[in-house]
Structure formats: structure tokens, C-alpha cells
Design a protein around this motif. Structure first.
Motif, PDB file in Angstrom:
ATOM      1  N   UNK A  69      19.533  85.050  57.571  1.00 32.79           N
ATOM      2  CA  UNK A  69      20.013  86.280  56.932  1.00 32.79           C
ATOM      3  C   UNK A  69      18.819  87.223  56.798  1.00 32.79           C
ATOM      4  N   UNK A  70      19.061  88.503  57.099  1.00 33.19           N
ATOM      5  CA  UNK A  70      18.010  89.511  57.008  1.00 33.19           C
ATOM      6  C   UNK A  70      18.424  90.582  56.002  1.00 33.19           C
ATOM      7  N   UNK A  71      17.519  90.900  55.104  1.00 29.84           N
ATOM      8  CA  UNK A  71      17.744  91.918  54.089  1.00 29.84           C
ATOM      9  C   UNK A  71      16.954  93.166  54.460  1.00 29.84           C
ATOM     10  N   UNK A  72      17.595  94.317  54.338  1.00 36.79           N
ATOM     11  CA  UNK A  72      16.969  95.584  54.666  1.00 36.79           C
ATOM     12  C   UNK A  72      15.998  95.992  53.570  1.00 36.79           C
ATOM     13  N   UNK A  73      14.791  96.348  53.970  1.00 36.60           N
ATOM     14  CA  UNK A  73      13.767  96.818  53.038  1.00 36.60           C
ATOM     15  C   UNK A  73      13.555  98.311  53.266  1.00 36.60           C
ATOM     16  N   UNK A  74      13.248  99.024  52.202  1.00 33.96           N
ATOM     17  CA  UNK A  74      13.055 100.477  52.294  1.00 33.96           C
ATOM     18  C   UNK A  74      11.692 100.868  52.846  1.00 33.96           C
ATOM     19  N   UNK A  75      10.751  99.904  52.804  1.00 33.51           N
ATOM     20  CA  UNK A  75       9.406 100.210  53.281  1.00 33.51           C
ATOM     21  C   UNK A  75       8.728  98.928  53.760  1.00 33.51           C
ATOM     22  N   UNK A  76       7.665  99.111  54.491  1.00 35.24           N
ATOM     23  CA  UNK A  76       6.869  97.961  54.923  1.00 35.24           C
ATOM     24  C   UNK A  76       6.215  97.285  53.721  1.00 35.24           C
ATOM     25  N   UNK A  77       5.843  98.073  52.731  1.00 39.16           N
ATOM     26  CA  UNK A  77       5.268  97.488  51.514  1.00 39.16           C
ATOM     27  C   UNK A  77       6.277  96.580  50.827  1.00 39.16           C
ATOM     28  N   UNK A  78       7.549  96.932  50.851  1.00 39.96           N
ATOM     29  CA  UNK A  78       8.585  96.075  50.255  1.00 39.96           C
ATOM     30  C   UNK A  78       8.738  94.783  51.043  1.00 39.96           C
ATOM     31  N   UNK A  79       8.586  94.836  52.371  1.00 43.17           N
ATOM     32  CA  UNK A  79       8.611  93.611  53.189  1.00 43.17           C
ATOM     33  C   UNK A  79       7.460  92.705  52.776  1.00 43.17           C
ATOM     34  N   UNK A  80       6.273  93.292  52.637  1.00 46.59           N
ATOM     35  CA  UNK A  80       5.100  92.516  52.211  1.00 46.59           C
ATOM     36  C   UNK A  80       5.334  91.886  50.839  1.00 46.59           C
ATOM     37  N   UNK A  81       5.876  92.672  49.899  1.00 49.36           N
ATOM     38  CA  UNK A  81       6.126  92.177  48.537  1.00 49.36           C
ATOM     39  C   UNK A  81       7.177  91.070  48.549  1.00 49.36           C
ATOM     40  N   UNK A  82       8.231  91.213  49.365  1.00 45.54           N
ATOM     41  CA  UNK A  82       9.233  90.152  49.522  1.00 45.54           C
ATOM     42  C   UNK A  82       8.563  88.857  49.966  1.00 45.54           C
ATOM     43  N   UNK A  83       7.719  88.923  50.979  1.00 45.59           N
ATOM     44  CA  UNK A  83       7.068  87.728  51.519  1.00 45.59           C
ATOM     45  C   UNK A  83       6.225  87.046  50.449  1.00 45.59           C
ATOM     46  N   UNK A  84       5.433  87.825  49.728  1.00 47.78           N
ATOM     47  CA  UNK A  84       4.611  87.254  48.646  1.00 47.78           C
ATOM     48  C   UNK A  84       5.483  86.619  47.569  1.00 47.78           C
ATOM     49  N   UNK A  85       6.531  87.324  47.147  1.00 45.62           N
ATOM     50  CA  UNK A  85       7.400  86.816  46.082  1.00 45.62           C
ATOM     51  C   UNK A  85       8.144  85.562  46.530  1.00 45.62           C
ATOM     52  N   UNK A  86       8.611  85.540  47.760  1.00 45.17           N
ATOM     53  CA  UNK A  86       9.343  84.376  48.265  1.00 45.17           C
ATOM     54  C   UNK A  86       8.444  83.151  48.341  1.00 45.17           C
ATOM     55  N   UNK A  87       7.199  83.338  48.774  1.00 43.46           N
ATOM     56  CA  UNK A  87       6.261  82.213  48.816  1.00 43.46           C
ATOM     57  C   UNK A  87       5.932  81.734  47.400  1.00 43.46           C
ATOM     58  N   UNK A  88       5.743  82.665  46.478  1.00 42.85           N
ATOM     59  CA  UNK A  88       5.464  82.303  45.088  1.00 42.85           C
ATOM     60  C   UNK A  88       6.639  81.571  44.452  1.00 42.85           C
ATOM     61  N   UNK A  89       7.857  81.856  44.936  1.00 43.86           N
ATOM     62  CA  UNK A  89       9.063  81.220  44.397  1.00 43.86           C
ATOM     63  C   UNK A  89       9.351  79.872  45.049  1.00 43.86           C
TER      64      UNK A  89
END
Length: 128
Positions: A69-89
Motif C-alpha cells: 500500500x502506498x500513501x500519498x505525501x505532500x512533500x519529499x520532507x513528509x516522505x522522509x518523516x514517514x520513513x523515520x517515524x515508521x522505523x521508530x515505530x
């Protein structure tokens, strides 16, 4: 056009916590919860925005292999933040944030495996 999609999870509480943290940078949170008293035995949570759930998790069934499943991000920074948050979770890296020009020149995505091994992506299609 899809209205919503759902995946079965092995541990509802663990997956609920994972997705709450991982999807927060994308502006996505729990929009609706349906407990087992309403469904006759399984719990479900719908994640979305503006009160509309479009991604559901639920327990009570076999966990399917190979879900992406792919979620649409509004910016590249949001993609980066998603990746960090998902790994932290507790997610597992499945592709660091970056351009994937083989899809198209501005395809910027990141991939993680959720607690059940589902391939979860955040993607931005805008040039930055």
C-alpha cells in the motif's frame, strides 16, 4: 477509483500503534474505530483524513502475504518523516527515501515493512 482498502493484521494493538506513528507525518490518523461488539468478533480501525477513513486494519482473519500500500505525501520532507517515524515505530526498512526515476522523474518514495511484513510506502510526485 478506490474508496478504501483494508488489510488483516495479526496483532491489532501493535499494528494500531505502528500505523498511528508511521502515518502521522502524512497527516493521516484514525478516523473511525469499530470494536468487536459491533462486528461479532473482530476489531477494525480506519485511518484517513478529514474524517474519511480510506485505509483499514482489522484482526480476525488470515494475514495475507505480499500486500503493498502506498500513501500519498505532500512533500519529499513528509516522505522522509514517514520513513523515520515508521522505523521508530518498529517498521523494517524496505527502501530508504529517494528518487525512483524508473517510475517517473519526480517519483520520490520510501518503503518499510509493517509488523506483519506488509510493504508500506509513502510517495511524493512533486518536484522539489
Amino acid at each position: 477509483m478506490l474508496d478504501h482498502v483494508g488489510v488483516t493484521v495479526a496483532d491489532f494493538a501493535r499494528s494500531l500503534a505502528f500505523y498511528r506513528l508511521a502515518l502521522a507525518p502524512l497527516g493521516i490518523d484514525v478516523a473511525m474505530e469499530v470494536d468487536s461488539s459491533l462486528t461479532g468478533g473482530s476489531a477494525h480501525a480506519g485511518f484517513g483524513s478529514e474524517g474519511k477513513p480510506f485505509f483499514w486494519i482489522g484482526d480476525g482473519g488470515a494475514v495475507a502475504a505480499g500486500v503493498h500500500v502506498a500513501f500519498l505525501a505532500r512533500s519529499r520532507a513528509a516522505v522522509d518523516a514517514f520513513h523515520r517515524a515508521a522505523l521508530a515505530a518498529g517498521g523494517v526498512d524496505n527502501g530508504a527515501p529517494g528518487l525512483r526515476p524508473h517510475y517517473h522523474p519526480n517519483y520520490y518514495g520510501a518503503f518499510v515493512r509493517d509488523p506483519d511484513g506488509h510493504n508500506v510506502e509513502a510517495v511524493c510526485h512533486h518536484p522539489e
